[in-house]
Design a protein around this motif. Structure first.
Motif, PDB file in Angstrom:
ATOM      1  N   ILE A   1      36.140  34.491  40.287  1.00 34.19           N
ATOM      2  CA  ILE A   1      37.444  35.030  40.648  1.00 34.19           C
ATOM      3  C   ILE A   1      37.511  35.716  39.283  1.00 34.19           C
ATOM      4  N   CYS A   2      37.581  36.579  39.422  1.00 36.73           N
ATOM      5  CA  CYS A   2      36.985  37.950  38.277  1.00 36.73           C
ATOM      6  C   CYS A   2      39.003  38.649  38.055  1.00 36.73           C
ATOM      7  N   HIS A   3      39.133  38.712  37.121  1.00 30.61           N
ATOM      8  CA  HIS A   3      40.266  39.097  36.397  1.00 30.61           C
ATOM      9  C   HIS A   3      40.145  40.727  35.806  1.00 30.61           C
ATOM     10  N   LEU A   4      41.387  41.562  35.545  1.00 27.14           N
ATOM     11  CA  LEU A   4      40.875  42.393  34.275  1.00 27.14           C
ATOM     12  C   LEU A   4      43.059  42.451  34.100  1.00 27.14           C
ATOM     13  N   PHE A   5      43.291  42.724  32.874  1.00 29.54           N
ATOM     14  CA  PHE A   5      44.155  43.362  32.223  1.00 29.54           C
ATOM     15  C   PHE A   5      44.312  44.433  31.942  1.00 29.54           C
ATOM     16  N   VAL A   6      45.190  44.970  32.282  1.00 31.52           N
ATOM     17  CA  VAL A   6      45.831  46.255  31.366  1.00 31.52           C
ATOM     18  C   VAL A   6      46.729  46.041  31.298  1.00 31.52           C
ATOM     19  N   ASP A   7      47.014  46.244  29.362  1.00 33.48           N
ATOM     20  CA  ASP A   7      47.775  46.255  28.288  1.00 33.48           C
ATOM     21  C   ASP A   7      48.159  47.382  28.499  1.00 33.48           C
ATOM     22  N   GLU A   8      49.470  47.754  27.635  1.00 32.13           N
ATOM     23  CA  GLU A   8      50.020  48.198  27.785  1.00 32.13           C
ATOM     24  C   GLU A   8      49.726  49.956  27.141  1.00 32.13           C
ATOM     25  N   THR A   9      48.584  49.144  26.161  1.00 27.76           N
ATOM     26  CA  THR A   9      48.179  50.492  25.684  1.00 27.76           C
ATOM     27  C   THR A   9      47.035  51.370  26.393  1.00 27.76           C
ATOM     28  N   ALA A  10      47.012  50.707  27.475  1.00 27.18           N
ATOM     29  CA  ALA A  10      45.607  50.884  28.309  1.00 27.18           C
ATOM     30  C   ALA A  10      46.140  52.627  28.571  1.00 27.18           C
ATOM     31  N   ASP A  11      44.532  53.423  28.700  1.00 30.18           N
ATOM     32  CA  ASP A  11      45.122  54.913  29.404  1.00 30.18           C
ATOM     33  C   ASP A  11      44.452  54.489  30.535  1.00 30.18           C
ATOM     34  N   LEU A  12      46.073  54.647  31.279  1.00 29.62           N
ATOM     35  CA  LEU A  12      46.975  54.601  32.946  1.00 29.62           C
ATOM     36  C   LEU A  12      45.583  54.828  34.194  1.00 29.62           C
ATOM     37  N   GLU A  13      46.088  56.231  33.724  1.00 31.51           N
ATOM     38  CA  GLU A  13      44.782  57.256  35.433  1.00 31.51           C
ATOM     39  C   GLU A  13      43.572  56.575  35.322  1.00 31.51           C
ATOM     40  N   ARG A  14      42.652  56.125  34.351  1.00 24.34           N
ATOM     41  CA  ARG A  14      41.327  55.954  34.038  1.00 24.34           C
ATOM     42  C   ARG A  14      41.344  54.835  34.210  1.00 24.34           C
ATOM     43  N   SER A  15      42.117  53.564  33.995  1.00 23.12           N
ATOM     44  CA  SER A  15      42.403  52.266  34.325  1.00 23.12           C
ATOM     45  C   SER A  15      42.337  52.409  35.949  1.00 23.12           C
ATOM     46  N   LEU A  16      43.398  53.055  36.410  1.00 21.31           N
ATOM     47  CA  LEU A  16      43.078  53.171  38.191  1.00 21.31           C
ATOM     48  C   LEU A  16      42.127  52.861  38.695  1.00 21.31           C
ATOM     49  N   LEU A  17      41.316  54.041  38.180  1.00 24.61           N
ATOM     50  CA  LEU A  17      39.642  54.540  38.707  1.00 24.61           C
ATOM     51  C   LEU A  17      38.577  52.759  38.297  1.00 24.61           C
ATOM     52  N   VAL A  18      39.046  52.106  37.117  1.00 26.12           N
ATOM     53  CA  VAL A  18      38.397  51.293  36.946  1.00 26.12           C
ATOM     54  C   VAL A  18      38.607  50.329  37.832  1.00 26.12           C
ATOM     55  N   ILE A  19      39.725  49.941  38.132  1.00 23.64           N
ATOM     56  CA  ILE A  19      40.394  49.186  39.206  1.00 23.64           C
ATOM     57  C   ILE A  19      40.179  49.314  40.825  1.00 23.64           C
ATOM     58  N   LEU A  20      39.816  50.775  40.998  1.00 26.44           N
ATOM     59  CA  LEU A  20      39.653  50.978  42.184  1.00 26.44           C
ATOM     60  C   LEU A  20      38.167  50.408  42.869  1.00 26.44           C
ATOM     61  N   ASN A  21      37.250  50.844  41.403  1.00 24.12           N
ATOM     62  CA  ASN A  21      35.766  50.516  41.731  1.00 24.12           C
ATOM     63  C   ASN A  21      35.911  49.080  42.082  1.00 24.12           C
ATOM     64  N   ALA A  22      36.347  48.110  41.074  1.00 27.33           N
ATOM     65  CA  ALA A  22      36.343  46.436  41.190  1.00 27.33           C
ATOM     66  C   ALA A  22      36.415  46.352  42.055  1.00 27.33           C
ATOM     67  N   LYS A  23      37.338  46.345  42.973  1.00 32.58           N
ATOM     68  CA  LYS A  23      37.653  46.051  43.832  1.00 32.58           C
ATOM     69  C   LYS A  23      37.507  46.241  45.025  1.00 32.58           C
ATOM     70  N   THR A  24      37.047  47.795  45.603  1.00 31.29           N
ATOM     71  CA  THR A  24      36.824  48.508  46.839  1.00 31.29           C
ATOM     72  C   THR A  24      34.822  48.773  46.555  1.00 31.29           C
ATOM     73  N   GLN A  25      34.804  49.020  45.575  1.00 25.69           N
ATOM     74  CA  GLN A  25      33.244  49.329  45.968  1.00 25.69           C
ATOM     75  C   GLN A  25      32.360  48.720  46.990  1.00 25.69           C
ATOM     76  N   ARG A  26      31.878  47.130  46.457  1.00 23.76           N
ATOM     77  CA  ARG A  26      31.791  46.379  47.354  1.00 23.76           C
ATOM     78  C   ARG A  26      32.850  44.944  47.589  1.00 23.76           C
ATOM     79  N   PRO A  27      34.032  44.693  47.633  1.00 20.70           N
ATOM     80  CA  PRO A  27      34.720  43.688  47.882  1.00 20.70           C
ATOM     81  C   PRO A  27      33.714  42.780  47.905  1.00 20.70           C
ATOM     82  N   THR A  28      33.161  42.768  49.000  1.00 19.23           N
ATOM     83  CA  THR A  28      32.780  41.333  49.304  1.00 19.23           C
ATOM     84  C   THR A  28      31.463  40.027  48.381  1.00 19.23           C
ATOM     85  N   VAL A  29      31.200  40.737  46.578  1.00 15.12           N
ATOM     86  CA  VAL A  29      30.109  40.759  46.586  1.00 15.12           C
ATOM     87  C   VAL A  29      31.228  39.425  45.213  1.00 15.12           C
ATOM     88  N   CYS A  30      30.510  38.667  44.904  1.00 15.98           N
ATOM     89  CA  CYS A  30      31.350  37.742  43.692  1.00 15.98           C
ATOM     90  C   CYS A  30      31.541  38.424  42.205  1.00 15.98           C
TER      91      CYS A  30
END
Length: 419
Positions: free
Chosen positions: A228-257
């Motif tokens: 059960i994996c988490h990411l926390f987006v802090d108030e200082t995060a680069d939001l555009e780059r964070s969006l790409l990280v979240i997109l990868n973490a969720k959709t690149q292969r969603p069926t794995v641990c």
């Protein structure tokens, strides 16, 4: 011959084979892996035919989409072969000396890496695991009894035949890699009782399988892989780059641990970031479970209110939980309460917040500004992995060659006696 005798006989044969493979040369073991690569190329049509038969039966039996995706080898064989090549190029772990020291009495001490022995690996749906584990087992001088799921039996039979043919070509015992081919679930329990012959149990599957192994095994068990994996987006995060990280973490292969399950967003950026995030990920067919505060910011068709159980769910699909937190402390407390200790991360430009997150999140892999999808033996330079351990003994995180070894003390003296 009854089931108990079959499994026990295989375990005895594997135990005998440990002596031969443990003393084999690196040239022999790498030679077997090179032969495996060649045989996988030569026999790929046979492999894919077996895999398609398994997939057809699994569909008839109503296997979930996530498990069907894990079952398929389509488009993955070249990647697996690349991983085997990586393992061939890794240093030999066996016989490595470390922590060397000279004592005041002139004794010379060192630790020497040795194979663990016989592994019992129980897993579901993923025939690539058969090749990953066998590759690392051979390179590290161990032996393995493989017990895959019934849904991948035909594929595993073909793969183990190819692996054994490769072992034989290097004069290594074919009993080093064996498949418990029956679908009778009682064999799992039988396997867990054979502590005289099997040194470690590694269950790769859901929480139910892992709990069953913990409850019934007389052999040490390495558990993990439920993420059960988490990411926390802090108030200082680069939001555009964070969006790409979240997109990868969720959709690149969603069926794995190591795929993302829950996203925590700092309240200061939530009104802007969450609607943007939902719009972007919805295009990739992600659906959302939102806490009440997030729900008030966006009510897209892909969104629904989260239930309390959602924060303890490993989705293994294109579902993402989103929760607004007031600060880093609340994010840490949420992760500490709901994480399975697999992979958790922070997206931030604040160095102090990153360091605090690292200190207080005690997961096997802790990330700063990167996707959780990197928790993988291949990505960590191990070539492959036998499992991802969320325990603390004896290994943690992706388990590669060194994690499949123990050590013995070597003491060299000049006829010293203890006074």
């Amino acid at each position: 011959m009854n089931i108990h005798t079959n499994v026990k006989k295989m375990a005895i044969e594997a135990k005998r084979a440990t002596f031969a493979i443990a003393k084999s040369s690196l040239k022999q073991r790498n030679g077997a892996l090179q032969a495996l690569i060649e045989n996988l190329h030569n026999d790929q049509e046979m492999i894919f035919q077996a895999n398609q038969r398994d997939i057809a039966i699994a569909k008839e039996n109503g296997l979930s989409a996530a498990l069907l995706e894990r079952l398929s080898l389509e488009g993955r064989l070249e990647g697996i072969i690349h991983d085997i090549e990586q393992v061939i190029n890794l240093p030999d772990p066996i016989g490595e000396l470390f922590d060397e020291q000279n004592l005041p009495n002139q004794l010379k001490l060192a630790k020497c890496r040795t194979p663990l022995g016989v592994l019992g690996v129980i897993y579901e749906s993923r025939p690539n695991v058969t090749l990953d584990i066998s590759t690392l087992t051979i390179k590290s001088g161990n032996c393995t009894l493989l017990r895959g799921g019934s849904e991948t039996l035909d594929t595993n039979r073909v793969l183990v035949e190819i692996i054994q043919k490769s072992l034989e070509s290097s004069s290594l015992p074919i009993e080093a890699i064996q498949l418990v081919a029956s679908t009778d679930r009682s064999e799992v329990k039988e396997l867990l009782q054979l502590h005289e012959y099997i040194d470690l149990i590694i269950p790769r599957g859901g929480a139910t399988l892992q709990q069953f192994c913990r409850d019934h095994s007389k052999i040490p068990v390495i558990t993990g892989g439920v993420g059960i994996c988490h990411l926390f987006v802090d108030e200082t995060a680069d939001l555009e780059r964070s969006l790409l990280v979240i997109l990868n973490a969720k959709t690149q292969r969603p069926t794995v641990c190591n795929a993302l399950d829950s996203l925590l967003v700092h309240a200061a950026i939530a009104p802007h970031f969450i609607p943007m995030l939902v719009r972007t990920l919805s295009r990739e067919k992600v659906v959302f479970r939102l806490d009440q505060k997030s729900w008030e910011l966006t009510r897209e068709p892909s969104c629904q209110l989260a239930e309390s159980k959602d924060w303890d769910t490993e989705w293994l699909s294109l579902v993402l939980g989103i929760k607004i937190v007031e600060n880093l402390r609340e994010a840490i407390e949420h992760i500490q309460h709901h994480s399975t200790g697999h992979s958790d991360g922070i997206l931030t430009e604040n160095h102090q917040n990153a360091e605090l997150f690292i200190r207080e999140i005690d997961s096997a892999a802790v990330y700063v500004n990167a996707s959780t999808r990197f928790t993988d033996g291949g990505q960590f330079g191990m070539g492959a992995e036998v499992a991802i351990s969320t325990q603390k003994l004896h290994a943690r995180g992706p388990m590669g060659l060194k994690e499949l070894t123990s050590y013995k003390w070597l003491i060299r003296g000049n006829y010293q006696v203890r006074t």
